[in-house]
Design an enzyme around this catalytic site. Structure first.
Site, PDB file in Angstrom:
ATOM      1  N   PHE A 213       0.866  -1.193   0.000  1.00 33.72           N
ATOM      2  CA  PHE A 213       0.000   0.000   0.000  1.00 33.72           C
ATOM      3  C   PHE A 213       0.904   1.245   0.000  1.00 33.72           C
ATOM      4  CE2 PHE A 213      -2.000  -3.454   2.369  1.00 33.72           C
ATOM      5  CZ  PHE A 213      -3.217  -3.609   1.728  1.00 33.72           C
ATOM      6  N   ASP A 235       1.441  -1.195  -4.924  1.00 31.29           N
ATOM      7  CA  ASP A 235       0.171  -0.487  -4.793  1.00 31.29           C
ATOM      8  C   ASP A 235      -0.722  -0.938  -5.941  1.00 31.29           C
ATOM      9  OD1 ASP A 235      -0.692   2.317  -3.121  1.00 31.29           O
ATOM     10  OD2 ASP A 235      -1.878   1.850  -4.917  1.00 31.29           O
ATOM     11  N   SER A 236      -2.041  -0.965  -5.688  1.00 27.51           N
ATOM     12  CA  SER A 236      -2.950  -1.407  -6.749  1.00 27.51           C
ATOM     13  C   SER A 236      -3.197  -0.296  -7.764  1.00 27.51           C
ATOM     14  CB  SER A 236      -4.270  -1.873  -6.138  1.00 27.51           C
ATOM     15  OG  SER A 236      -4.828  -0.831  -5.382  1.00 27.51           O
ATOM     16  N   ASP A 282       0.221  -0.510   5.222  1.00 27.16           N
ATOM     17  CA  ASP A 282      -0.504   0.745   5.493  1.00 27.16           C
ATOM     18  C   ASP A 282      -1.762   0.807   4.630  1.00 27.16           C
ATOM     19  OD1 ASP A 282      -1.114   3.267   6.407  1.00 27.16           O
ATOM     20  OD2 ASP A 282       0.259   4.293   5.040  1.00 27.16           O
ATOM     21  N   CYS A 322      -5.824   3.084   9.804  1.00 26.38           N
ATOM     22  CA  CYS A 322      -6.295   4.477   9.851  1.00 26.38           C
ATOM     23  C   CYS A 322      -7.822   4.520   9.942  1.00 26.38           C
ATOM     24  CB  CYS A 322      -5.775   5.268   8.651  1.00 26.38           C
ATOM     25  SG  CYS A 322      -6.276   4.592   7.068  1.00 26.38           S
TER      26      CYS A 322
HETATM   27  N1  SAH Z   1       1.708   4.301   2.807  1.00 27.37           N
HETATM   28  C1  SAH Z   1       1.277   5.372   1.939  1.00 27.37           C
HETATM   29  C2  SAH Z   1      -0.200   5.645   2.027  1.00 27.37           C
HETATM   30  C3  SAH Z   1      -1.080   4.453   1.736  1.00 27.37           C
HETATM   31  S1  SAH Z   1      -2.740   4.841   1.405  1.00 27.37           S
HETATM   32  C4  SAH Z   1       2.076   6.643   2.264  1.00 27.37           C
HETATM   33  O1  SAH Z   1       2.644   6.736   3.351  1.00 27.37           O
HETATM   34  O2  SAH Z   1       2.113   7.525   1.418  1.00 27.37           O
HETATM   35  C5  SAH Z   1      -3.375   3.342   0.859  1.00 27.37           C
HETATM   36  C6  SAH Z   1      -2.910   2.910  -0.532  1.00 27.37           C
HETATM   37  O3  SAH Z   1      -3.375   1.583  -0.729  1.00 27.37           O
HETATM   38  C7  SAH Z   1      -3.446   3.726  -1.687  1.00 27.37           C
HETATM   39  O4  SAH Z   1      -2.379   4.228  -2.439  1.00 27.37           O
HETATM   40  C8  SAH Z   1      -4.273   2.729  -2.523  1.00 27.37           C
HETATM   41  O5  SAH Z   1      -4.106   2.930  -3.920  1.00 27.37           O
HETATM   42  C9  SAH Z   1      -3.684   1.418  -2.107  1.00 27.37           C
HETATM   43  N2  SAH Z   1      -4.555   0.227  -2.161  1.00 27.37           N
HETATM   44  C10 SAH Z   1      -5.859   0.143  -1.886  1.00 27.37           C
HETATM   45  N3  SAH Z   1      -6.269  -1.135  -1.955  1.00 27.37           N
HETATM   46  C11 SAH Z   1      -5.177  -1.877  -2.285  1.00 27.37           C
HETATM   47  C12 SAH Z   1      -4.963  -3.271  -2.488  1.00 27.37           C
HETATM   48  N4  SAH Z   1      -5.954  -4.141  -2.363  1.00 27.37           N
HETATM   49  N5  SAH Z   1      -3.721  -3.683  -2.781  1.00 27.37           N
HETATM   50  C13 SAH Z   1      -2.703  -2.800  -2.895  1.00 27.37           C
HETATM   51  N6  SAH Z   1      -2.866  -1.464  -2.722  1.00 27.37           N
HETATM   52  C14 SAH Z   1      -4.078  -1.011  -2.418  1.00 27.37           C
END
Ligand code: SAH
Length: 378
Positions: A213, A235-236, A282, A322
């Site tokens: 993430f 990230d997705s 995250d 969060c």
């Molecule tokens: N750690 C990052 C913030 C993460 S926010 C930082 O500090 O900047 C959550 C992220 O998870 C987003 O970018 C979203 O695109 C991604 N996301 C959501 N669902 C997901 C999934 N199933 N697999 C991978 N990434 C995902």
């Protein structure tokens, strides 16, 4: 009377006069004693209190509130810093301004209104920001489409209330990051993870790191500066991974290797061979409402279990939630169940939270949302 800034609709006996969404209203108790003044919003939270004193909510009110908010960020070493130019200037209830978020990116303020009242006050907010920040403010962008109550979104357009687009990069702890408030998530950057990124940097030396993430790759850049051997960002969102690539490019000079993947986090954990010495989890908020809490806890358990299974003995897990409706205890319990199910001994090294530019009013515990655990995994 206890200075909680919300008045729920069920607590209101009667409303006098014609009150429209976003109006300023006075709240009195059943004995007609004044309690406070706030913004009216039809819905469960009917009034968000701006002041518990009898005072005019005009230019001097906004100026004083924003001045106080700025003074705190100066004391915290954020405003005026020459190594960090992104910080939260206003954190809603935590700064006595329920329904308002303002994040600073260099000389641009990005505001998010969560209520009609705050949107309607935008003109006063911009005036006050200009007055208190002077030459340190060049633009104000209103990004409220994601945060306004549903029915207000149809008539709203995001855009500049003052000034024009400022190109990054912006600084955090001396590192450079792009932030795209016009198209990106949140106000453009996950400012709230700053202290946790610093902690990761301290613990990353020599490790093979998986940043799940990862969004703009911010944890990854800190890990590399901290001496990580290899960093994988997942990230997705393709747009996020592209931005992560850019952020790694503009922070050159770290010897570790980086690779980025557009993938679902769970799929990546299940289908990628190999192990890691440090994993960051995250995920986005799994529960936005109390009714979704049980599913969210299951989600945290499954995700943490899958991550724990990929950590080498002596490794670390940085795991976050969060979701405001998931308590610190509930989150910790789901991580415990995950570790127990994975059969991995684990110790808590740090329990982390949102940073001090996201303050939590003691009178408004609902303002606490970010919870983190740093585990040492054997
Ligand atoms: N750690 C990052 C913030 C993460 S926010 C930082 O500090 O900047 C959550 C992220 O998870 C987003 O970018 C979203 O695109 C991604 N996301 C959501 N669902 C997901 C999934 N199933 N697999 C991978 N990434 C995902």
């Amino acid at each position: 009377m206890r200075r909680h800034p919300w008045v729920f609709s069920g607590a209101i006996q009667s409303i006098e006069g014609d009150v429209a969404e976003g109006d300023l209203v006075n709240v009195s108790d059943h004995m007609n004693r004044f309690l406070g003044t706030g913004h009216y919003q039809p819905g469960s939270i009917a009034v968000r209190v701006l002041s518990f004193e009898r005072e005019q909510i005009g230019d001097s009110f906004w100026k004083e509130k924003l001045e106080n908010a700025l003074a705190l960020r100066r004391e915290l070493g954020l405003a005026g810093s020459n190594h960090t130019s992104m910080y939260r200037l206003v954190h809603g209830e935590g700064d006595g301004l329920p329904g308002l978020v303002v994040d600073m990116y260099g000389k641009t303020a990005v505001m998010q209104a969560h209520t009609a009242g705050m949107l309607r006050s935008a003109g006063e907010i911009v005036r006050a920001l200009k007055e208190i920040m002077g030459k340190d403010l060049k633009a104000v962008y209103n990004k409220s489409l994601q945060t306004l109550p549903g029915r207000m979104r149809e008539s709203h357009r995001d855009g500049y209330l003052y000034g024009e687009r400022e190109e990054g990069p912006f600084l955090e702890s001396g590192l450079s990051f792009l932030a795209d408030w016009e198209h990106g998530q949140k106000t453009g950057f996950y400012i709230d993870q700053r202290e946790n990124r610093k902690l990761l940097e301290k613990l990353a030396a020599g490790r093979k790191v998986l940043n799940l993430f990862g969004y703009s790759g911010s944890f990854s850049v800190y890990a590399l500066r901290g001496g990580a051997r290899v960093v994988h960002t997942v990230d997705s969102s393709r747009a996020a991974i592209e931005m992560a690539g850019e952020n790694l490019r503009i922070n050159p000079g770290f010897p570790g290797q980086h690779e980025a993947f557009v993938a679902d986090a769970m799929d990546f954990l299940k289908n990628t061979p190999g192990t890691y010495n440090l994993i960051v989890l995250d995920p986005p908020a799994y529960a936005k409402h109390g009714v979704a809490r049980q599913n969210a806890l299951q989600g945290y358990r499954r995700l943490n279990q899958a991550a724990l299974e990929k950590i080498e003995p002596g490794g670390m897990l940085f795991t976050f939630s969060c979701s405001q409706v998931v308590s610190r205890e509930q989150f910790r319990r789901s991580v415990f169940v995950a570790a127990a199910t994975a059969g991995r001994p684990a110790r808590i090294l740090y329990q982390t939270a949102q940073p001090p530019d996201h303050p939590v009013s003691l009178y408004h515990p609902e303002g606490e949302y970010l919870k983190g655990l740093v585990l040492s995994v054997d």
